[in-house]
Write a protein that holds these residues in place. Structure first.
Motif, mmCIF file in Angstrom:
data_model
loop_
_atom_site.group_PDB
_atom_site.id
_atom_site.type_symbol
_atom_site.label_atom_id
_atom_site.label_comp_id
_atom_site.label_asym_id
_atom_site.label_seq_id
_atom_site.Cartn_x
_atom_site.Cartn_y
_atom_site.Cartn_z
ATOM 1 N N ASP A 134 12.018 4.536 -3.239
ATOM 2 C CA ASP A 134 10.765 5.295 -2.822
ATOM 3 C C ASP A 134 10.420 5.774 -4.189
ATOM 4 O O ASP A 134 10.879 6.385 -5.006
ATOM 5 C CB ASP A 134 11.540 6.547 -2.408
ATOM 6 N N TYR A 138 -3.714 12.793 -9.557
ATOM 7 C CA TYR A 138 -3.480 11.865 -8.293
ATOM 8 C C TYR A 138 -1.967 11.275 -8.197
ATOM 9 O O TYR A 138 -1.707 10.795 -9.359
ATOM 10 C CB TYR A 138 -4.605 10.877 -8.291
ATOM 11 N N TYR A 139 -1.499 10.989 -7.342
ATOM 12 C CA TYR A 139 -0.251 10.444 -6.940
ATOM 13 C C TYR A 139 -0.145 9.954 -5.852
ATOM 14 O O TYR A 139 -0.919 9.877 -4.805
ATOM 15 C CB TYR A 139 0.945 11.600 -6.979
ATOM 16 N N GLU A 140 0.715 8.674 -5.996
ATOM 17 C CA GLU A 140 0.957 7.818 -4.481
ATOM 18 C C GLU A 140 2.387 7.725 -4.375
ATOM 19 O O GLU A 140 3.027 7.541 -5.580
ATOM 20 C CB GLU A 140 0.040 6.549 -4.737
ATOM 21 N N ARG A 141 2.946 7.324 -3.280
ATOM 22 C CA ARG A 141 4.167 7.119 -3.205
ATOM 23 C C ARG A 141 4.270 5.596 -2.276
ATOM 24 O O ARG A 141 3.659 5.439 -1.387
ATOM 25 C CB ARG A 141 5.049 7.986 -2.299
ATOM 26 N N GLU A 179 0.850 -1.112 0.037
ATOM 27 C CA GLU A 179 0.076 0.077 -0.025
ATOM 28 C C GLU A 179 0.912 1.147 0.090
ATOM 29 O O GLU A 179 2.160 1.193 0.426
ATOM 30 C CB GLU A 179 -0.722 0.031 1.034
ATOM 31 N N PRO A 180 0.397 2.192 -0.551
ATOM 32 C CA PRO A 180 1.326 3.558 -0.450
ATOM 33 C C PRO A 180 1.466 4.325 0.806
ATOM 34 O O PRO A 180 0.542 3.877 1.747
ATOM 35 C CB PRO A 180 0.319 4.818 -1.132
ATOM 36 N N TYR A 181 2.483 4.743 1.208
ATOM 37 C CA TYR A 181 2.896 5.096 2.575
ATOM 38 C C TYR A 181 2.342 6.605 2.513
ATOM 39 O O TYR A 181 2.074 7.305 3.521
ATOM 40 C CB TYR A 181 4.120 5.144 2.819
ATOM 41 N N SER A 182 2.001 7.362 1.191
ATOM 42 C CA SER A 182 1.230 8.656 1.130
ATOM 43 C C SER A 182 0.693 8.592 -0.031
ATOM 44 O O SER A 182 1.118 7.887 -1.002
ATOM 45 C CB SER A 182 2.388 9.717 1.509
ATOM 46 N N ALA A 183 -0.584 9.550 -0.308
ATOM 47 C CA ALA A 183 -1.257 9.903 -1.402
ATOM 48 C C ALA A 183 -1.704 11.103 -1.605
ATOM 49 O O ALA A 183 -1.777 11.656 -0.508
ATOM 50 C CB ALA A 183 -2.011 8.698 -1.768
ATOM 51 N N GLY A 184 -2.149 11.631 -2.742
ATOM 52 C CA GLY A 184 -2.673 12.862 -2.755
ATOM 53 C C GLY A 184 -2.858 13.311 -4.083
ATOM 54 O O GLY A 184 -2.887 12.595 -5.001
ATOM 55 N N PRO A 189 10.570 5.796 2.573
ATOM 56 C CA PRO A 189 10.743 7.121 2.231
ATOM 57 C C PRO A 189 12.433 7.385 2.229
ATOM 58 O O PRO A 189 12.994 6.983 3.061
ATOM 59 C CB PRO A 189 10.140 8.018 3.499
#
Length: 318
Positions: A65, A28-31, A12-17, A35
C-alpha cells in the motif's frame, strides 16, 4: 544468470488528494496497491522532479500500500515552483503528516537521488517510523559532491554538455556556477529565468544515464518541468539542503537496526559511488549493490532489477 526484473504492470491510484501542510502549500498525494497491505512511501528525486506514473510500478501492488507524493513546489502540488518555506526539514515534516494521514505506525521508505537524501534525513530524524529503507543513487549533499557536479568533475567527462551548461553564465561568474544560476532563476526576467532553467535541467537530463537517452533531453527540457526542477534544485543546493557538511553520514548510526538496500550505479555521474560505499560501511544493516554498467537513472536495467528485488524481498517483512 537470472533474468533481470522489470517494473510491475501500469496501475492507477485507488485514491488521491491534496494535503494542506501549512505555509500556503498543498501537497498532492496518491495511493496505489492494496489498501491495508504493507505500507511504503516513495520519495522522488530532484528536488523538484515530481512523480511519474512509472514510479507506482516499483512495488508489487498485491503486497504493498504505497503513498506517493509531489514534494512542495513541484508536480501537482501548489504553489508551483515555490521557494518560501521549502526546505529539507519542511519536507521531513510533510512525510510525517502523510504517515499520519495513512494511519500507519511505520513504513518502508524508498528514495532515489535527492529522494535518498530526504529518506536519510527522515530516517535519521524518525528511525522508529521506518521499517526498511531502499536507497538508489545515494546523495549526501556534501560540498564535495556539489562541487563535483556543478563546478569541476563531471565537466571533465562531458565537456560538450558542460559548455552548454556554462553558456548562460558570463565568464566572470563561472567560479561559482550554483550562485550564478541562483541570480537568474530567481530574477524578474522571465526569458532569462527560463533559459537558465532549461540549461540547468538539460545538464542533468543528459548526464544521468550510462548511454545517451534522448527521451531525457526532451522531458528535462520541457519549459514547465524545467522551471520547478531548476529553481528547486538550485534553491536547495545554494543552502546545502540545510544540512551540515557530512551530517547524513555522521548520523548514519541512527539507522542501526533498520534493514535496507543501497543500489548504486558504478558510473553514476551526479552522485559518485564513494558516498554510497561510505554509507554502506556506516550502516551494515543494508545490503549493498554496486551495479556495473549503470549510471544514475533508476530506469537503467541493472538498477531497476535490484530495486524491484529489494521491494519484493521486504514485502513479506513485518
Amino acid at each position: 544468470m537470472s533474468q533481470l526484473r522489470s517494473m510491475y504492470p501500469p496501475i492507477e491510484p485507488y485514491s488521491a488528494g491534496t494535503l494542506d501542510v501549512g505555509e500556503g502549500y498543498r501537497v498532492y498525494y496518491e495511493r496505489v496497491g492494496t489498501p491495508g497491505a504493507k505500507p511504503a512511501v516513495f520519495l522522488h528525486g530532484g528536488p523538484g522532479g515530481g512523480l511519474s506514473p512509472e514510479h507506482r510500478r516499483l512495488f508489487d501492488p498485491n503486497r504493498y500500500d504505497v503513498m506517493l507524493f509531489d514534494q512542495r513546489g513541484c508536480g501537482q502540488s501548489t504553489p508551483y515552483a515555490g521557494l518560501e518555506a521549502n526546505t529539507t526539514w519542511h519536507l521531513v515534516s510533510d512525510i510525517e503528516r502523510l504517515r499520519a494521514l495513512a494511519g500507519v505506525d511505520k513504513w518502508l521508505v524508498f528514495g532515489g537521488s535527492w529522494g535518498s537524501t530526504l529518506a536519510l534525513a527522515y530516517a535519521e530524524t524518525h528511525p522508529d517510523r521506518v521499517s526498511e529503507l531502499v536507497l538508489r543513487g545515494v546523495y549526501t549533499v556534501t560540498k564535495a559532491e556539489l562541487q563535483w557536479y556543478y563546478q569541476f568533475g563531471v565537466s571533465e567527462i562531458f565537456p560538450e554538455k558542460w559548455e552548454k551548461f556554462q553558456a548562460p553564465i558570463p565568464l566572470s561568474e563561472r567560479g561559482d556556477m550554483i550562485a550564478a544560476y541562483r541570480s537568474r532563476l530567481t530574477g524578474d526576467d522571465r526569458a532569462t529565468q527560463l533559459e537558465a532553467a532549461k540549461a540547468w535541467a538539460i545538464w542533468e537530463g543528459e548526464t544521468i544515464t550510462l548511454l545517451p537517452n534522448p527521451a531525457f533531453s526532451t522531458s528535462f527540457g520541457d519549459d514547465q518541468f524545467a522551471l520547478a526542477f531548476a529553481r528547486l534544485e538550485n534553491h536547495y543546493f545554494v543552502h546545502d539542503c540545510w544540512l551540515e557538511d557530512g551530517q547524513l553520514l555522521r548520523n548514519a548510526h541512527r539507522l542501526r537496526g533498520i534493514p535496507g538496500a543501497i543500489v548504486h550505479g558504478r558510473y553514476d555521474m551526479p552522485c559518485p559511488a564513494r558516498y554510497a560505499y561510505a554509507l554502506h560501511r556506516a550502516w551494515p544493516d543494508a545490503a549493498f549493490h554496486l551495479v556495473e554498467g549503470a549510471g544514475h537513472a533508476w530506469s537503467e536495467p541493472g538498477i531497476l532489477d535490484q530495486l524491484v528485488r529489494a521491494t519484493d524481498r521486504f514485502a513479506t517483512a513485518p
